[in-house]
Design a protein around this motif. Sequence first.
Motif, short mmCIF file in Angstrom:
data_model
loop_
_atom_site.label_atom_id
_atom_site.label_comp_id
_atom_site.label_asym_id
_atom_site.label_seq_id
_atom_site.Cartn_x
_atom_site.Cartn_y
_atom_site.Cartn_z
N THR A 157 1.03 -1.18 -0.01
CA THR A 157 0.08 0.13 -0.02
C THR A 157 0.84 1.26 0.12
N LEU A 158 0.60 1.95 -1.05
CA LEU A 158 1.26 3.44 -1.11
C LEU A 158 0.48 4.47 -0.54
N GLU A 159 0.84 5.29 0.01
CA GLU A 159 -0.08 6.50 0.15
C GLU A 159 0.68 7.68 0.36
N SER A 160 0.02 8.80 -0.54
CA SER A 160 0.57 9.97 -0.61
C SER A 160 0.88 11.15 0.37
N GLY A 161 -0.23 10.79 1.49
CA GLY A 161 -0.25 11.70 2.55
C GLY A 161 -1.17 12.90 2.08
N ARG A 162 -1.84 12.88 0.81
CA ARG A 162 -2.81 13.62 0.44
C ARG A 162 -4.07 13.12 -0.13
N GLY A 163 -4.52 12.21 0.42
CA GLY A 163 -5.82 11.49 0.23
C GLY A 163 -5.71 10.38 -0.89
N MET A 164 -4.63 10.13 -1.32
CA MET A 164 -4.28 9.11 -2.50
C MET A 164 -3.66 7.84 -1.79
N ARG A 165 -4.36 6.75 -2.24
CA ARG A 165 -3.92 5.41 -1.69
C ARG A 165 -3.85 4.40 -2.84
N VAL A 166 -2.86 3.70 -3.13
CA VAL A 166 -2.51 2.76 -4.12
C VAL A 166 -2.03 1.26 -3.64
N ARG A 167 -2.81 0.38 -3.87
CA ARG A 167 -2.47 -1.05 -3.40
C ARG A 167 -2.00 -1.73 -4.66
N ILE A 168 -0.75 -2.46 -4.59
CA ILE A 168 -0.25 -3.05 -5.71
C ILE A 168 0.36 -4.50 -5.21
N LEU A 169 0.02 -5.47 -6.10
CA LEU A 169 0.39 -6.77 -5.98
C LEU A 169 1.50 -7.18 -6.57
N SER A 170 2.33 -8.22 -5.78
CA SER A 170 3.80 -8.76 -6.51
C SER A 170 3.30 -9.56 -7.37
N TYR A 171 1.95 -10.05 -7.66
CA TYR A 171 1.53 -10.96 -8.79
C TYR A 171 1.31 -9.95 -9.67
N GLY A 172 1.89 -10.15 -10.88
CA GLY A 172 1.55 -9.37 -11.97
C GLY A 172 1.84 -8.03 -11.90
N GLY A 173 2.50 -7.32 -10.62
CA GLY A 173 2.49 -5.95 -10.67
C GLY A 173 1.34 -5.35 -10.68
N ILE A 174 0.24 -5.81 -10.32
CA ILE A 174 -1.13 -5.29 -10.59
C ILE A 174 -1.61 -4.21 -9.53
N ILE A 175 -1.95 -3.12 -10.08
CA ILE A 175 -2.74 -2.13 -9.28
C ILE A 175 -4.09 -2.77 -9.09
N GLN A 176 -4.16 -2.85 -7.83
CA GLN A 176 -5.56 -3.52 -7.71
C GLN A 176 -6.46 -2.44 -7.12
N THR A 177 -6.20 -1.36 -6.51
CA THR A 177 -6.92 -0.24 -6.17
C THR A 177 -6.31 1.05 -6.25
N LEU A 178 -6.79 2.07 -6.50
CA LEU A 178 -6.45 3.49 -6.56
C LEU A 178 -7.30 4.30 -5.90
N GLU A 179 -7.29 4.80 -4.58
CA GLU A 179 -8.25 5.65 -4.15
C GLU A 179 -7.85 7.06 -4.33
N ALA A 180 -8.92 8.04 -4.57
CA ALA A 180 -8.58 9.47 -4.84
C ALA A 180 -9.77 10.17 -4.66
N PRO A 181 -9.51 11.18 -3.80
CA PRO A 181 -10.88 12.18 -3.38
C PRO A 181 -11.31 12.76 -4.56
N ASP A 182 -12.70 13.08 -4.58
CA ASP A 182 -13.40 13.96 -5.58
C ASP A 182 -13.32 15.53 -5.06
N ARG A 183 -14.05 16.35 -5.59
CA ARG A 183 -14.03 17.76 -5.46
C ARG A 183 -14.83 17.95 -3.97
N HIS A 184 -15.37 17.06 -3.48
CA HIS A 184 -16.08 17.29 -2.25
C HIS A 184 -15.48 16.45 -1.10
#
Length: 387
Positions: free
Chosen positions: A54-81
């Motif tokens: 899990t990579l976290e930016s410290g500004r509301g973005m979080r990315v989960r990456i698997l060692s299988y396939g180098g897969i980006i499983q999830t990428l969470e980001a905020p909207d305008r609200h």
Amino acid sequence: MGTRFSRRTALATGAAGLATVGFGGVSAAATGKPPSVSKEYFGQADGEAVYRYTLESGRGMRVRILSYGGIIQTLEAPDRHGHTANVVLGFPTLADYVAKNSPQAGGGVYFGALIGRYANRIAKGTFTLDGKVYHVPVNNNGNSLHGGLVGFNQKVWDVTEIRGGLRLSLTSPDGDQGYPGTLHATVTYTLDQHNRLTIGYTATTDKPTVVNLTNHTYWNLAGEGSGDVYDQKLQIGAARYTPTDGTQIPTGQLAPVHGTPFDFRAPTAIGARIRDHDPQLLIGQGYDLNWVLDHPGSLLPAASAFDPAGGRALTVLTDQPGLQFYSGNFLDGTLVGTSGKVYRQSDGFALETQHFPDSPNHPSFPSTVLRPGQTYRTTTAFALGVL
């Protein structure tokens, strides 16, 4: 060998390097907590342990990456609200990826995966290099797609944590899927405080070979599982594209986008022309073509997308010559995603930075040949922001 395999490019760090093309988006300011990386066990594939990072930016973005396939499983980001949602398509379990993300299983959707050795298609699984004919597995309408039957998306990569991200390494032996040369590939994922995920690719070989690496993430800026992306707007910095034959192999022509459904030089809703009676749309059952980028060779904005409802904006920066835009045409309601919702046609779109499809068989296309002593090197970045 041209600069495409030897140039080192640096991503601009100022606001200009973060603004979305055409939409005037604003990325997160570089303040708050520093980026962080964490690790957890995720299961086993082919007897090897698979981890989720899990990579976290410290500004509301979080990315989960698997060692299988180098897969980006999830990428969470905020909207305008300020509401955070996962904006990429994926599966909840490793078993799902093993069973449904591969061509052998009849799937081959490649959610979030690293693609190699050769992204996109090679006609009839055949190419000639230095006078020798090579055959690679055929797995898509009589052609080879995304590396063959067992591509990089199905490998467990070695992962090392680095500052702000991960370094993934994989060795593909000589003859792997029919490709010549032992290829040593390295991919880095780094997430910064601007909510920008940068992917750096390098590779070396001990024999002449061809290589074309990319990431196959599907985006839905309204949130994964929220429905189709037809109202989301897309802009691509390309005046030309590569038309294909009935099996989606380029004809060799670089055709103008002007006056066609493939003109995304101005922000256009993805669904605005997707049902036009155009032969290329009929072949792909929607958008599934390579665009010839206007400014290859430097890490510049190549495309941007925007969700009018929530305000999320995505900018794609790359030094590659091509971009494959795929509108999720073959999502057929049989796949259940990370949210537990079923994916149907055009519930996500992919923007695959790449060399052109079937380049080994088109001498006029930018070369994908890599030789001993040279380094394949390319960078793509995904910057998330809001209006």
